[in-house]
Design a protein around this motif. Structure first.
Motif, short mmCIF file in Angstrom:
data_model
loop_
_atom_site.label_atom_id
_atom_site.label_comp_id
_atom_site.label_asym_id
_atom_site.label_seq_id
_atom_site.Cartn_x
_atom_site.Cartn_y
_atom_site.Cartn_z
N UNK A 69 0.85 -1.19 0.00
CA UNK A 69 0.00 0.00 0.00
C UNK A 69 0.89 1.24 0.00
N UNK A 70 0.33 2.32 -0.48
CA UNK A 70 1.09 3.57 -0.53
C UNK A 70 1.02 4.33 0.78
N UNK A 71 0.27 3.81 1.75
CA UNK A 71 0.02 4.50 3.01
C UNK A 71 1.08 4.16 4.05
N UNK A 72 1.34 5.12 4.94
CA UNK A 72 2.20 4.89 6.10
C UNK A 72 1.44 5.30 7.36
N UNK A 73 2.07 5.04 8.51
CA UNK A 73 1.50 5.45 9.80
C UNK A 73 0.16 4.78 10.05
N UNK A 74 0.17 3.45 9.96
CA UNK A 74 -1.03 2.66 10.22
C UNK A 74 -0.61 1.38 10.94
N UNK A 75 -1.50 0.75 11.69
CA UNK A 75 -1.13 -0.43 12.48
C UNK A 75 -1.25 -1.73 11.68
N UNK A 76 -0.68 -1.77 10.48
CA UNK A 76 -0.77 -2.96 9.63
C UNK A 76 0.59 -3.27 9.03
N UNK A 77 1.55 -3.76 9.83
CA UNK A 77 2.91 -3.98 9.32
C UNK A 77 3.00 -5.05 8.24
N UNK A 78 1.95 -5.86 8.09
CA UNK A 78 2.00 -6.91 7.06
C UNK A 78 1.86 -6.33 5.65
N UNK A 79 1.53 -5.04 5.55
CA UNK A 79 1.38 -4.41 4.24
C UNK A 79 2.52 -3.41 4.05
N UNK A 80 3.56 -3.77 3.30
CA UNK A 80 4.70 -2.86 3.15
C UNK A 80 4.35 -1.63 2.33
N UNK A 81 5.10 -0.57 2.60
CA UNK A 81 4.91 0.69 1.88
C UNK A 81 5.53 0.61 0.49
N UNK A 82 4.72 0.85 -0.52
CA UNK A 82 5.18 1.01 -1.90
C UNK A 82 4.40 2.18 -2.48
N UNK A 83 5.06 3.30 -2.74
CA UNK A 83 4.34 4.49 -3.20
C UNK A 83 3.89 4.37 -4.65
N UNK A 84 3.10 5.33 -5.07
CA UNK A 84 2.59 5.36 -6.44
C UNK A 84 3.73 5.24 -7.43
N UNK A 85 3.55 4.35 -8.42
CA UNK A 85 4.60 4.07 -9.40
C UNK A 85 4.87 5.23 -10.34
N UNK A 86 4.05 6.27 -10.31
CA UNK A 86 4.29 7.41 -11.20
C UNK A 86 5.61 8.11 -10.91
N UNK A 87 6.22 7.84 -9.75
CA UNK A 87 7.54 8.41 -9.45
C UNK A 87 8.58 7.95 -10.46
N UNK A 88 8.31 6.86 -11.18
CA UNK A 88 9.26 6.31 -12.14
C UNK A 88 9.17 6.98 -13.51
N UNK A 89 8.25 7.89 -13.68
CA UNK A 89 8.10 8.56 -14.97
C UNK A 89 9.39 9.31 -15.30
N UNK A 90 9.93 9.13 -16.50
CA UNK A 90 11.20 9.79 -16.85
C UNK A 90 11.12 11.31 -16.88
N UNK A 91 9.92 11.87 -16.91
CA UNK A 91 9.79 13.33 -16.93
C UNK A 91 10.34 13.97 -15.66
N UNK A 92 10.42 13.21 -14.57
CA UNK A 92 10.98 13.76 -13.34
C UNK A 92 12.48 14.05 -13.45
N UNK A 93 13.12 13.48 -14.45
CA UNK A 93 14.57 13.65 -14.59
C UNK A 93 14.95 14.93 -15.34
#
Length: 301
Positions: A125-149
């Motif tokens: 999930x893209x969320x943090x600060x929650x009591x569910x450690x079984x769900x690792x943080x993985x943010x929105x994949x749009x961060x990989x867009x080459x336009x950020x470079x």
């Protein structure tokens, strides 16, 4: 023959949803790839669901976007009936609780992820600060867009980037909404401001990845779950905009009913929240690294 099915919101008037799928950024060699709008999943299953039996392996990636929302729970339950034939994978999805009044500091921590993610082979999930450690943080994949470079110059002290349904109104400030379809145009606009005022989740996320200061005006819990949290303006409520005592834009008696008008909120003394806005110089690389880590987890299984 193997199938990779991507289920998310396909909305051509919401650039955040369109750019959130990991299929745009990672190779999934050896898989036939299909995309289905989660809002039309029941129709797709009724017409094409039987074809899943024709594949030796089926993987279904759900995400990204704010799909952990009660409107979409029936779709998750439909997907869960496909396991174990289909391997279910969530990627960069997050919660949506619509509440602005009351205990803003903790209401989002009460969200129950389990009904959505039970039966999933990989759950992130893209969320943090929650009591569910079984769900690792993985943010929105749009961060990989080459336009950020690409380097993008500063041009303004402040710019305004609104969600189409939750509009922010300032006079004499550059303004854009997430209905804009060109990703480079949006990044040019966000990067042009030293400070970004936004009611868009992806406006806050992308502005942070660009290294800008972000003051967000939240309309749901998703703004509280960002790992690199922007400053959050204490929105009391969202309401229909009033001009001369009437809702705006007006609808005259001879006009057809229009979609629900955009909402707005008070921006009283907003400058007080600008002085101490944090920036996160390493956020872009951290988000990219986390997505690459998750890709390896999924593909090496």
């Amino acid at each position: 023959m193997k199938l990779l099915l991507n289920v998310h919101v396909i909305d051509f008037q919401n650039i955040g949803d369109l750019c959130s799928t990991p299929l745009d950024y990672f190779p999934f060699r050896g898989y036939e790839q299909q995309r289905v709008d989660i809002r039309e999943l029941d129709t797709w299953l009724a017409t094409d669901g039987d074809r899943l039996q024709d594949y030796e392996q089926v993987r279904i990636i759900v995400g990204g976007g704010g799909l952990l929302f009660k409107r979409f729970l029936p779709a998750f339950q439909q997907l869960q009936t496909l396991a174990p034939k289909a391997q279910l994978i969530s990627w960069g999805i997050g919660q949506q609780l619509y509440k602005t009044q009351g205990d803003r500091a903790s209401f989002y921590q009460q969200f129950d992820y389990q009904p959505y993610l039970q039966g999933f082979r990989f759950s992130s999930i893209r969320d943090v600060d929650h009591p569910n450690p079984q769900y690792p943080w993985v943010p929105c994949a749009s961060c990989l867009h080459p336009a950020f470079d690409q380097p993008r110059p500063l041009r303004h002290q402040v710019v305004v980037f609104s969600h189409k349904k939750f509009q922010l109104h300032w006079r004499n400030l550059p303004r854009l909404t997430h209905e804009t379809q060109d990703f480079n145009t949006i990044l040019d606009f966000l990067a042009s401001g030293e400070t970004i005022l936004t009611s868009s989740y992806h406006g806050a996320y992308w502005g942070t990845l660009l290294g800008r200061k972000v003051l967000a005006f939240p309309f749901s819990s998703k703004f509280h779950t960002l790992k690199h949290r922007p400053s959050l303006y204490p929105v009391d409520r969202w309401r229909t905009r009033q001009v001369l005592g009437r809702s705006w834009p007006p609808r005259w008696p001879w006009q057809r009913p229009s979609p629900q008008p955009a909402l707005t909120c008070s921006i009283y003394r907003w400058q007080e929240w600008v002085a101490d806005i944090p920036t996160y110089p390493h956020a872009l690389q951290e988000c990219r690294d986390r997505n690459h880590w998750y890709y390896r987890q999924v593909m090496e299984s």
